[in-house]
Each structure stands twice: as structure tokens, then as C-alpha cells.
Design a protein around this motif. Sequence first.
Motif, PDB file in Angstrom:
ATOM      1  N   GLN A 116       6.723  -1.639   5.853  1.00 26.39           N
ATOM      2  CA  GLN A 116       6.495  -3.002   6.206  1.00 26.39           C
ATOM      3  C   GLN A 116       7.376  -3.798   5.449  1.00 26.39           C
ATOM      4  O   GLN A 116       6.744  -4.680   4.607  1.00 26.39           O
ATOM      5  N   GLN A 155       5.962  -6.566  -4.587  1.00 29.50           N
ATOM      6  CA  GLN A 155       5.690  -6.533  -2.888  1.00 29.50           C
ATOM      7  C   GLN A 155       6.963  -6.130  -2.088  1.00 29.50           C
ATOM      8  O   GLN A 155       6.593  -5.427  -1.146  1.00 29.50           O
ATOM      9  N   SER A 158       5.525   1.288   2.380  1.00 27.88           N
ATOM     10  CA  SER A 158       4.606   1.322   3.271  1.00 27.88           C
ATOM     11  C   SER A 158       5.142   1.061   4.783  1.00 27.88           C
ATOM     12  O   SER A 158       4.443   0.671   5.721  1.00 27.88           O
ATOM     13  N   GLU A 208       0.654   1.459  -5.402  1.00 30.51           N
ATOM     14  CA  GLU A 208      -0.200  -0.012  -5.243  1.00 30.51           C
ATOM     15  C   GLU A 208      -1.192   0.288  -6.369  1.00 30.51           C
ATOM     16  O   GLU A 208      -1.175  -0.675  -7.274  1.00 30.51           O
ATOM     17  N   THR A 251       5.766  -9.735  -9.780  1.00 25.25           N
ATOM     18  CA  THR A 251       4.786  -9.368  -8.764  1.00 25.25           C
ATOM     19  C   THR A 251       5.475  -9.627  -7.261  1.00 25.25           C
ATOM     20  O   THR A 251       5.169  -8.517  -6.523  1.00 25.25           O
ATOM     21  N   ILE A 297       6.636  -2.362  -2.414  1.00 22.34           N
ATOM     22  CA  ILE A 297       5.472  -1.675  -1.854  1.00 22.34           C
ATOM     23  C   ILE A 297       5.781  -2.047  -0.276  1.00 22.34           C
ATOM     24  O   ILE A 297       5.379  -1.024   0.755  1.00 22.34           O
ATOM     25  N   GLY A 298       6.386  -2.903   0.266  1.00 25.44           N
ATOM     26  CA  GLY A 298       6.641  -2.997   1.620  1.00 25.44           C
ATOM     27  C   GLY A 298       7.593  -2.169   2.123  1.00 25.44           C
ATOM     28  O   GLY A 298       7.438  -1.682   3.238  1.00 25.44           O
ATOM     29  N   GLY A 352      -1.685  -1.618   3.819  1.00 23.79           N
ATOM     30  CA  GLY A 352      -1.418  -3.202   3.723  1.00 23.79           C
ATOM     31  C   GLY A 352      -0.680  -3.468   2.752  1.00 23.79           C
ATOM     32  O   GLY A 352      -0.527  -2.946   1.604  1.00 23.79           O
ATOM     33  N   ASN A 353       0.231  -4.451   2.935  1.00 18.89           N
ATOM     34  CA  ASN A 353       1.046  -4.833   1.820  1.00 18.89           C
ATOM     35  C   ASN A 353       0.374  -6.259   1.263  1.00 18.89           C
ATOM     36  O   ASN A 353       0.928  -7.435   1.286  1.00 18.89           O
ATOM     37  N   ALA A 354      -0.776  -5.892   0.503  1.00 12.06           N
ATOM     38  CA  ALA A 354      -1.577  -7.115   0.180  1.00 12.06           C
ATOM     39  C   ALA A 354      -1.011  -7.530  -1.093  1.00 12.06           C
ATOM     40  O   ALA A 354      -0.857  -7.056  -2.110  1.00 12.06           O
ATOM     41  N   LYS A 355      -0.918  -8.847  -1.035  1.00 10.94           N
ATOM     42  CA  LYS A 355      -0.543  -9.682  -2.126  1.00 10.94           C
ATOM     43  C   LYS A 355      -1.388  -9.973  -3.266  1.00 10.94           C
ATOM     44  O   LYS A 355      -2.654 -10.317  -2.771  1.00 10.94           O
ATOM     45  N   PRO A 356      -1.451  -9.743  -4.553  1.00 11.27           N
ATOM     46  CA  PRO A 356      -2.412 -10.162  -5.254  1.00 11.27           C
ATOM     47  C   PRO A 356      -2.346 -11.694  -5.296  1.00 11.27           C
ATOM     48  O   PRO A 356      -1.407 -12.516  -5.209  1.00 11.27           O
TER      49      PRO A 356
END
Lengths: 329, 131
Positions: free
Chosen positions: A242, A233, A240, A148, A229, A236-237, B29-33
Motif C-alpha cells: 500500500q 510508514q 504491505s 511493524e 516515524t 511499511i507501505g 494495514g499501514n497504521a500510523k502511530p
Amino acid sequence: MGMYVAFLAVAGLIVLAFLGVQAAGLHFLFGALIPYIAFFLFVIGFAYRVFLWGTSAVPFRIPTTAGQMQSFPWVKSNKFDNPSNGFGVVIRMALEVLLFRSLFRNTKSEIHDGRLIHGSDKWLWLFGLMFHYSFLIIFIRHFRLFLENVPGFILIIESLDGFFQAGVPFVYLTDLMLVAAATFLFARRVLLPQIRYISMAADYFPLFLILGIAISGILMRYFIRVDITGAKQVIIGLVSFQPAPSAEVGVIFYIHLFLVSTLLAYFPFSKLMHFGGVFLSPTRNLANNSRMVRHVNPWNPDVHVHTYAEYEDEFRDKMKKVGIPVEKE
Amino acid sequence: MYNGGKIILGLIVFIGLMAAPFIFGLGKGNAKPNPSIDTPAIKAMEKKQCVEAKAVMKTEHMKMLNDWRDSVVRDGKRLYVATDGKKYDMSLQNTCMKCHSNKAQFCDKCHIYVGAKPYCWDCHIAPKEGA
């Protein structure tokens, strides 16, 4: 024949991913389930393979001797190409793993003017080295999408890789080198009759697969661009736990991911295991100390021997009687 | 096992390296920018519409900026006709940044997230923010 099988297999994989994602909308299958299964197969399969190799017996020293062995102090020995101790082995292994030392010695024999000439042939070494280092840098670079907060050293590698700042986004040198080197490795299998003769589907498949991965990645970055982006995501999902594969990221991303998953799942069952195997090669990683240390095979059966001294003790009287000379009176 | 210690150690290092991204990713968390379009210029717009459609801008803005630069710097042509027929002045500072005046909250959000370092501000003057 093998080449066509391998080519069709890779083409089929691409079509499969395209149809699966684009037509059937199986984003979760291609964007989460298959990558997880592939990664699991890779790590467990790799470790199991190496473990199996580790359980093989290595009772004796069988290094290939590529230089003068250590003997008398006044005979100059080659400490790294024929190491006699652990330090030499470490250097030898480092040269082998990092610089492909044994491939550097590659030779080629040709007939010139009716004479057989042996000469050095460094092309395979050069392109092999280029291929592996490009792959390594590309692998490391990808961690900007797996972590991240992107660590600084990855950004430095990336900026060096895009040093020429050509095009937008910057063209990576390793992208070009990987494709060039893989093309060389492929061309040599096709163009050299001897190599072509011994090449099988299992040789072509990884090459096509890696070329497919490289080309899909290049397409995704420079030509059929995806929303990076959104791609990060999805990744990263995955890391993590998720997973949320998004339909907004272009299908080329899922094709790339599926080919990488195939590579990972295929890895432990294939020649690609030379990645682990190079470290476990007894012809490289053993010190050549057979003249200094006695290596006894540990599972030698306990053979009962009857030495001459014992024999004479047993039959001395009879031997003397018939006049056979004895060593001990 | 011969040299079992070294082999097991090697395998532990291998598995550790492979698991590293997952360990770093765990619990996060899978925080989105979330690039902000909350600027006075955008607020004042009736129809919130960039030069091209949002999806196109997402994937193609870097190429567009590059083409704009080439067109302006090399050919001196500053007129950009968008797909919808609207005309724009090809200018990072006067067109793009007029609406997106919040570089830190807009550009940098995604660029930092994916580790992209565009070289716009090597030549252009970065906007002063927080004023």
C-alpha cells in the motif's frame, strides 16, 4: 578514468533523486515504483544468475589444494584446507564465507635491500571482513523499519551497535566501521599502482555507491534528520503493498532510497554477485577425492577401442606365419 | 545441473528471506502511530504550541533534550529561549512532561513503532500513569 566515470555516475544519481523529488515532486516514482522495480530485478536477477551457474558442468573435482591431501593414514592431511569429504567441505566453506579464509592467506612481495621478500598482508582481509560484517549488521538493523512489530533480537543488535551511547541518536559503531572500511577499499585502489592499474569503473562504482548510501544514511540519522516515524510508514507501505510515499519525509530519505534501489538493480549484473558466487565456487565447494573416487566425464563419447588382445586374436595366424611373437598361442 | 538440489534449496532460502518482510507485511494495514496530545495541561492551553514548531520537535526533540541535559548538568544553565522568544525551564520532568503527562500514549507510541529506546528513564523517574 574509470574512477571519474563511476564518481560522476553516483553524483548524477544523487542529483537525479534530489531534483526528481525536491523539484519535480515525483515521490511515487522514487518512493514506490523504482524501489519495487529494483527489488524485483535484484531477486529475479540474482536467482537467474545462480541458476545459470548451476547449469554449468562440473564433471571433475577442481578444488584449490591449500594443504596436504588425504593419502596414506600415516601422512597427516589437512582436513579443512584440502577436504576429502562433505564434512570437510562444509567447514571449508564456512571458514571461507564467514571468515574469508583464502583472503587471510593474502601475501605481498617487496624488494628489501635488493632481495625479494614475501610476507603476509592481512590489511585487505581485516578491512574486507570489517566492511562485510558492518554491512550485514546494518542490513539486519534496518529491519526495525521493515517489520511493524520490531522483533527483540533486532533491538538487541541495535543496542549493541550503539553500545557507547555517544551522541543523540546513539552513534552506531557499524556506521563508522563501514565508512572506514569502504574508504580503505577505495584508497587501496587509488594508492597502490598495481591495483590502480587493474581497477575499472565497475570496481569504483559499487564502492562509491555504497559510500553514498552510508553517508546519506548517516546524514539522515545525525545531521539532516528526517521524521523517522514518517520514514517507517513509507517503508511499511512498500512491504504491505500500500505504497504511500509522503512528501513530509525529507528529500535525503528519498536519495538514500534511490541509491539503495540502484544498488539492488545493479547487483545481479555486477561483481557484487560474489555474494552468490562464493557458494558456487567449484574451487572451494568440491571435496578433493580424485584419488578415491573415479569421476567420469558424463558426456564422454562412446569411443570404440581395439585392445591388443583383440588385435592379436584378429591377426594371430598372420603373425605366427611371419614369426612375430604372440602372447597367446 | 550438478548439485541441483542444493542450489535450488539455497535459492529457495534466498527468495524466502527476501520475501519475508512482504509476507509479514501482507494484509496488515499501514497504521500510523498516533501519539496523543489529549492531556489536561494541553487541553487547557489556548494555543497548542510546543517549545518549538511541531515539525522541528518531530525531528530534533532528541537533540534538544540532549543539549538541555548537557546545559543543565554541566553548566547549570536552565533557561531556554525558544525561536519565538518564549522562555522555558530546561527540564524533562517539569517542562516536557508537564504537558505531555501521558508517556505511554505519547512518547512510547513512536518510540516502540520505530524501535527506539531512549535512555531518559535510566535516570529520571518515569511518570506513574493510569492514576
